[in-house]
Design a protein around this motif. Sequence first.
Motif, PDB file in Angstrom:
ATOM      1  N   SER A  62       0.815  -1.223   0.000  1.00  0.00           N
ATOM      2  CA  SER A  62       0.000   0.000   0.000  1.00  0.00           C
ATOM      3  C   SER A  62       0.842   1.263   0.000  1.00  0.00           C
ATOM      4  O   SER A  62       0.387   2.331  -0.415  1.00  0.00           O
ATOM      5  N   ASN A  63       2.099   1.128   0.471  1.00  0.00           N
ATOM      6  CA  ASN A  63       2.956   2.307   0.571  1.00  0.00           C
ATOM      7  C   ASN A  63       4.386   1.958   0.166  1.00  0.00           C
ATOM      8  O   ASN A  63       4.904   0.911   0.549  1.00  0.00           O
ATOM      9  N   PHE A  64       4.996   2.814  -0.624  1.00  0.00           N
ATOM     10  CA  PHE A  64       6.395   2.634  -1.011  1.00  0.00           C
ATOM     11  C   PHE A  64       7.187   3.779  -0.399  1.00  0.00           C
ATOM     12  O   PHE A  64       7.167   4.906  -0.897  1.00  0.00           O
ATOM     13  N   SER A  65       7.859   3.497   0.708  1.00  0.00           N
ATOM     14  CA  SER A  65       8.513   4.548   1.490  1.00  0.00           C
ATOM     15  C   SER A  65      10.009   4.624   1.199  1.00  0.00           C
ATOM     16  O   SER A  65      10.650   3.610   0.896  1.00  0.00           O
ATOM     17  N   ILE A  66      10.547   5.843   1.289  1.00  0.00           N
ATOM     18  CA  ILE A  66      11.991   6.026   1.156  1.00  0.00           C
ATOM     19  C   ILE A  66      12.604   6.467   2.489  1.00  0.00           C
ATOM     20  O   ILE A  66      13.713   6.999   2.527  1.00  0.00           O
ATOM     21  N   LYS A  67      11.881   6.220   3.583  1.00  0.00           N
ATOM     22  CA  LYS A  67      12.383   6.605   4.903  1.00  0.00           C
ATOM     23  C   LYS A  67      13.636   5.826   5.290  1.00  0.00           C
ATOM     24  O   LYS A  67      14.422   6.284   6.128  1.00  0.00           O
ATOM     25  N   LYS A  68      13.819   4.644   4.692  1.00  0.00           N
ATOM     26  CA  LYS A  68      14.982   3.819   5.001  1.00  0.00           C
ATOM     27  C   LYS A  68      16.093   3.971   3.962  1.00  0.00           C
ATOM     28  O   LYS A  68      17.014   3.169   3.905  1.00  0.00           O
ATOM     29  N   LEU A  69      16.005   5.008   3.145  1.00  0.00           N
ATOM     30  CA  LEU A  69      17.013   5.285   2.123  1.00  0.00           C
ATOM     31  C   LEU A  69      17.952   6.376   2.617  1.00  0.00           C
ATOM     32  O   LEU A  69      17.506   7.474   2.977  1.00  0.00           O
ATOM     33  N   TYR A  70      19.259   6.086   2.625  1.00  0.00           N
ATOM     34  CA  TYR A  70      20.256   7.038   3.108  1.00  0.00           C
ATOM     35  C   TYR A  70      21.336   7.257   2.046  1.00  0.00           C
ATOM     36  O   TYR A  70      21.960   6.297   1.586  1.00  0.00           O
ATOM     37  N   PHE A  71      21.542   8.510   1.684  1.00  0.00           N
ATOM     38  CA  PHE A  71      22.625   8.881   0.772  1.00  0.00           C
ATOM     39  C   PHE A  71      23.851   9.252   1.604  1.00  0.00           C
ATOM     40  O   PHE A  71      23.750  10.079   2.515  1.00  0.00           O
ATOM     41  N   VAL A  72      24.986   8.624   1.286  1.00  0.00           N
ATOM     42  CA  VAL A  72      26.204   8.882   2.061  1.00  0.00           C
ATOM     43  C   VAL A  72      27.308   9.368   1.127  1.00  0.00           C
ATOM     44  O   VAL A  72      27.198   9.265  -0.103  1.00  0.00           O
ATOM     45  N   ASN A  73      28.382   9.867   1.720  1.00  0.00           N
ATOM     46  CA  ASN A  73      29.423  10.527   0.937  1.00  0.00           C
ATOM     47  C   ASN A  73      30.655   9.668   0.638  1.00  0.00           C
ATOM     48  O   ASN A  73      31.518  10.075  -0.134  1.00  0.00           O
ATOM     49  N   THR A  74      30.753   8.511   1.262  1.00  0.00           N
ATOM     50  CA  THR A  74      31.919   7.651   1.038  1.00  0.00           C
ATOM     51  C   THR A  74      31.503   6.184   1.016  1.00  0.00           C
ATOM     52  O   THR A  74      30.447   5.805   1.542  1.00  0.00           O
ATOM     53  N   ILE A  75      32.348   5.369   0.413  1.00  0.00           N
ATOM     54  CA  ILE A  75      32.130   3.929   0.433  1.00  0.00           C
ATOM     55  C   ILE A  75      32.142   3.425   1.869  1.00  0.00           C
ATOM     56  O   ILE A  75      31.330   2.561   2.250  1.00  0.00           O
ATOM     57  N   LYS A  76      33.049   3.944   2.667  1.00  0.00           N
ATOM     58  CA  LYS A  76      33.146   3.519   4.070  1.00  0.00           C
ATOM     59  C   LYS A  76      31.824   3.700   4.798  1.00  0.00           C
ATOM     60  O   LYS A  76      31.353   2.785   5.503  1.00  0.00           O
ATOM     61  N   GLU A  77      31.201   4.870   4.642  1.00  0.00           N
ATOM     62  CA  GLU A  77      29.920   5.130   5.300  1.00  0.00           C
ATOM     63  C   GLU A  77      28.826   4.187   4.808  1.00  0.00           C
ATOM     64  O   GLU A  77      27.968   3.757   5.578  1.00  0.00           O
ATOM     65  N   ALA A  78      28.891   3.853   3.524  1.00  0.00           N
ATOM     66  CA  ALA A  78      27.848   3.012   2.933  1.00  0.00           C
ATOM     67  C   ALA A  78      27.911   1.575   3.429  1.00  0.00           C
ATOM     68  O   ALA A  78      26.882   0.947   3.690  1.00  0.00           O
ATOM     69  N   VAL A  79      29.119   1.044   3.583  1.00  0.00           N
ATOM     70  CA  VAL A  79      29.257  -0.397   3.795  1.00  0.00           C
ATOM     71  C   VAL A  79      29.470  -0.814   5.245  1.00  0.00           C
ATOM     72  O   VAL A  79      29.323  -1.995   5.574  1.00  0.00           O
ATOM     73  N   LYS A  80      29.798   0.100   6.142  1.00  0.00           N
ATOM     74  CA  LYS A  80      30.277  -0.305   7.466  1.00  0.00           C
ATOM     75  C   LYS A  80      29.240  -1.066   8.296  1.00  0.00           C
ATOM     76  O   LYS A  80      29.598  -1.868   9.160  1.00  0.00           O
ATOM     77  N   TYR A  81      27.951  -0.845   8.046  1.00  0.00           N
ATOM     78  CA  TYR A  81      26.915  -1.558   8.794  1.00  0.00           C
ATOM     79  C   TYR A  81      26.181  -2.592   7.930  1.00  0.00           C
ATOM     80  O   TYR A  81      25.291  -3.293   8.428  1.00  0.00           O
ATOM     81  N   ALA A  82      26.533  -2.692   6.662  1.00  0.00           N
ATOM     82  CA  ALA A  82      25.755  -3.501   5.713  1.00  0.00           C
ATOM     83  C   ALA A  82      25.968  -5.000   5.898  1.00  0.00           C
ATOM     84  O   ALA A  82      27.076  -5.468   6.158  1.00  0.00           O
ATOM     85  N   ASP A  83      24.881  -5.747   5.732  1.00  0.00           N
ATOM     86  CA  ASP A  83      24.942  -7.211   5.724  1.00  0.00           C
ATOM     87  C   ASP A  83      25.331  -7.719   4.331  1.00  0.00           C
ATOM     88  O   ASP A  83      25.957  -8.769   4.199  1.00  0.00           O
ATOM     89  N   LEU A  84      24.935  -6.959   3.317  1.00  0.00           N
ATOM     90  CA  LEU A  84      25.275  -7.296   1.926  1.00  0.00           C
ATOM     91  C   LEU A  84      25.538  -6.005   1.175  1.00  0.00           C
ATOM     92  O   LEU A  84      24.808  -5.022   1.347  1.00  0.00           O
ATOM     93  N   ILE A  85      26.578  -6.017   0.364  1.00  0.00           N
ATOM     94  CA  ILE A  85      26.931  -4.857  -0.454  1.00  0.00           C
ATOM     95  C   ILE A  85      26.728  -5.216  -1.916  1.00  0.00           C
ATOM     96  O   ILE A  85      27.301  -6.191  -2.403  1.00  0.00           O
ATOM     97  N   GLN A  86      25.903  -4.431  -2.604  1.00  0.00           N
ATOM     98  CA  GLN A  86      25.635  -4.657  -4.029  1.00  0.00           C
ATOM     99  C   GLN A  86      26.421  -3.619  -4.826  1.00  0.00           C
ATOM    100  O   GLN A  86      26.104  -2.435  -4.821  1.00  0.00           O
ATOM    101  N   GLU A  87      27.473  -4.077  -5.495  1.00  0.00           N
ATOM    102  CA  GLU A  87      28.345  -3.178  -6.274  1.00  0.00           C
ATOM    103  C   GLU A  87      27.871  -3.135  -7.716  1.00  0.00           C
ATOM    104  O   GLU A  87      27.605  -4.169  -8.330  1.00  0.00           O
ATOM    105  N   ASN A  88      27.792  -1.907  -8.264  1.00  0.00           N
ATOM    106  CA  ASN A  88      27.238  -1.715  -9.613  1.00  0.00           C
ATOM    107  C   ASN A  88      28.097  -0.784 -10.456  1.00  0.00           C
ATOM    108  O   ASN A  88      27.586   0.079 -11.167  1.00  0.00           O
ATOM    109  N   ALA A  89      29.401  -0.950 -10.363  1.00  0.00           N
ATOM    110  CA  ALA A  89      30.324  -0.111 -11.132  1.00  0.00           C
ATOM    111  C   ALA A  89      30.273  -0.494 -12.613  1.00  0.00           C
ATOM    112  O   ALA A  89      29.746  -1.556 -12.976  1.00  0.00           O
ATOM    113  N   PRO A  90      30.824   0.346 -13.505  1.00  0.00           N
ATOM    114  CA  PRO A  90      30.879   0.004 -14.927  1.00  0.00           C
ATOM    115  C   PRO A  90      31.543  -1.346 -15.169  1.00  0.00           C
ATOM    116  O   PRO A  90      32.374  -1.798 -14.372  1.00  0.00           O
TER     117      PRO A  90
END
Length: 245
Positions: A62-90
Amino acid sequence: MSSSFQKIAVIGTGVIGTGWTLRFLANKKTVFVFDPKSEQKKFLLNEIKRARNSIKKYYKISNFSIKKLYFVNTIKEAVKYADLIQENAPENENVKKKIIKEISKWAKPKAIIASSSSGLLPSRIQLVCKNPERFIIAHPFNPVYLLPLVELVKGRKTKYTYINKSKLFYQSLGMQTLILKKEIEGYLSDRLQEAIWRESLHIIKENLASTEDLDKAIINGPGLRWALMGNFLTFHLAGGKNGIE
């Protein structure tokens, strides 16, 4: 199907990375996003706005929320708490190696690092990865938030336990997992698509048909059938009582 993975990092938000982000959010995951290009934030948010209604209908939510979406400034900030990292480089081995090396430096030791590569060999990329046993290929299909297939490919140093954990995670997102028996360039689905592409170019070179003719030949014929069954099942059913024999 359930998975304990709740915090996901998305590195790179082009078409594929954005598609992954939409699927993760639709499944109520916490998503940390990093892309070195600042304009990709706007691209991602525009895609969320564009696809929101389709996603709610497809996932029956019923609802598609972006409350759990966080934009960060470094790879370190993005991955330090992650259970899985999805890399999508060229799709460039050297670029991916550089990014995977950085990811593995800051990620939790047992966090799965999954590359969205569409043809590169995991054994070569994981050479630079800290704890390479947790590195896999997870190759999706565009649009990722709609198409269910994901090909999982292990490298020589990948432990099968991480493939199994990945399988459960992607299945918890409503995906169909295809685990390759061994790594090969192009994996499976893209190699099948490439075979049709090569024959199509041969037909055009011989002036036997136009590009429009070849597209119609797939769209109005086997393409409809392929949505329900592959070549082997098709030929088996076409054989009548004795099947493919």
